[in-house]
Design a protein around this motif. Structure first.
Motif, short mmCIF file in Angstrom:
data_model
loop_
_atom_site.label_atom_id
_atom_site.label_comp_id
_atom_site.label_asym_id
_atom_site.label_seq_id
_atom_site.Cartn_x
_atom_site.Cartn_y
_atom_site.Cartn_z
N LEU A 118 -36.58 -12.70 2.82
CA LEU A 118 -37.20 -11.57 2.38
C LEU A 118 -37.94 -11.51 1.12
CD1 LEU A 118 -36.66 -8.33 2.08
CD2 LEU A 118 -34.74 -8.62 0.74
N GLU A 119 -37.69 -12.42 0.16
CA GLU A 119 -38.52 -12.69 -0.92
C GLU A 119 -39.68 -13.06 -0.58
OE1 GLU A 119 -36.57 -14.88 -3.97
OE2 GLU A 119 -34.89 -13.47 -4.38
N VAL A 120 -39.74 -14.09 0.27
CA VAL A 120 -41.06 -14.60 0.73
C VAL A 120 -41.75 -13.70 1.61
CG1 VAL A 120 -42.14 -16.27 2.61
CG2 VAL A 120 -40.42 -17.03 1.08
N GLN A 121 -41.42 -12.80 2.32
CA GLN A 121 -42.03 -11.53 2.97
C GLN A 121 -42.70 -10.85 2.09
OE1 GLN A 121 -43.38 -11.44 5.93
NE2 GLN A 121 -44.05 -9.34 5.71
N ILE A 159 -42.90 -16.35 -6.56
CA ILE A 159 -41.94 -16.30 -5.56
C ILE A 159 -41.93 -17.26 -4.41
CG2 ILE A 159 -41.11 -14.86 -3.80
CD1 ILE A 159 -41.97 -12.44 -5.61
N LEU A 160 -43.16 -17.76 -4.06
CA LEU A 160 -43.45 -18.81 -3.15
C LEU A 160 -42.84 -20.08 -3.38
CD1 LEU A 160 -46.67 -17.50 -1.65
CD2 LEU A 160 -44.66 -17.13 -0.69
N GLU A 161 -43.39 -20.30 -4.82
CA GLU A 161 -42.92 -21.73 -5.36
C GLU A 161 -41.17 -21.60 -5.46
OE1 GLU A 161 -44.89 -22.83 -8.93
OE2 GLU A 161 -46.79 -22.23 -8.32
N ARG A 166 -38.60 -22.24 2.31
CA ARG A 166 -38.45 -21.38 3.40
C ARG A 166 -39.95 -20.76 3.69
NH1 ARG A 166 -34.26 -21.00 6.33
NH2 ARG A 166 -34.65 -19.15 7.05
N VAL A 167 -41.02 -21.33 2.94
CA VAL A 167 -42.49 -20.94 3.27
C VAL A 167 -43.29 -21.94 4.30
CG1 VAL A 167 -44.71 -20.94 2.06
CG2 VAL A 167 -42.60 -20.37 0.97
N MET A 192 -43.94 -27.83 -2.86
CA MET A 192 -43.13 -28.28 -1.46
C MET A 192 -43.03 -29.64 -1.21
SD MET A 192 -44.91 -25.21 1.02
CE MET A 192 -43.49 -25.60 2.33
N ALA A 193 -43.87 -30.36 -1.79
CA ALA A 193 -43.85 -32.01 -1.85
C ALA A 193 -42.43 -32.28 -2.50
CB ALA A 193 -44.80 -32.72 -2.37
#
Length: 227
Positions: A118-121, A159-161, A166-167, A192-193
């Motif tokens: 939900l947060e990613v969207q 939010i993405l970080e 989940r990204v 992400m790494a």
């Protein structure tokens, strides 16, 4: 009913404590009930998802959703929706394409669409708003609006970080490039790494040729291929 059975089987009576065999049987039964409970719960959520789709079926042809996602969705069986984790990627594409509202999905299908999803969207939706505003600002020649909007990118980036695990990196990269957030994209790749190799084993390994080190190394490198 399944919840009550699970609670009951989780309680050891005197006989179960005295008998290892009885305790083992009780544990296996509880594991089976847990599995059945998860299966039934996922099936109920899949039905709820289909209900949401049915209400908005008229939007399937007009929503900004990739045509191949609609084709793959049409090919899914109900069993696929419930039992195949890969099928959930198709459902998320429908969500990202605006066929169904992300908050409705999380409210009715929390196992299929988690709070992180939900947060990613919502971060993607914020980037869409920024992109539309940037295009308007460029058309009007307003440099002050462009500077202001560059600051607004920071919130979806955070939010993405935060939810890096989940990204979908390819999708995030395309959206961040569209709003000119190249530095933010590099920061997301770095995050992400680190999620893929939280202890920096690929960088500090005593045996660089080991299978695990190689796997972690390529997993990290993959994060930077979109830059």
């Amino acid at each position: 009913i399944l919840g009550q059975c699970k609670d009951y089987l989780g309680q050891e009576d005197v006989g179960a404590r005295a008998s290892p065999a009885a305790s083992t049987c009780s544990g296996e039964a509880a594991w089976i009930v847990n599995g059945i409970s998860l299966l039934v719960g996922t099936a109920i959520e899949a039905l709820a998802f289909l209900e949401l789709i049915a209400v908005r079926s008229d939007m399937l042809g007009t929503a900004p959703c990739p045509p191949d996602a609609l084709v793959r969705f049409a090919e899914l069986t109900f069993r696929d929706l419930v039992c195949q984790p890969d099928a959930r990627g198709v459902l998320q594409e429908l969500m990202r394409g605006g066929v169904v509202a992300c908050r409705q999905l999380h409210a009715k299908c929390p196992q299929l669409f988690s709070a992180k999803d939900l947060e990613v969207q919502e971060a993607y939706e914020l980037l869409n708003v920024v992109l539309a505003s940037l295009q308007n600002a460029r058309a009007s020649g307003s440099s002050s609006d462009i500077v202001r909007l560059s600051h607004l990118v920071q919130r979806p980036l955070r939010i993405l970080e935060k939810n890096a695990s989940r990204v979908d990196l390819a999708e995030a990269a395309a959206r961040l490039r569209a709003v000119g957030a190249c530095k933010g994209l590099v920061a997301l790749c770095t995050r992400m790494a680190r999620v893929r190799d939280p202890y920096d084993e690929a960088l500090r390994s005593q045996d660089p040729s080991s299978a695990r080190t190689q796997q972690l190394h390529y997993s990290r490198v993959e994060c930077y291929q979109v830059v």
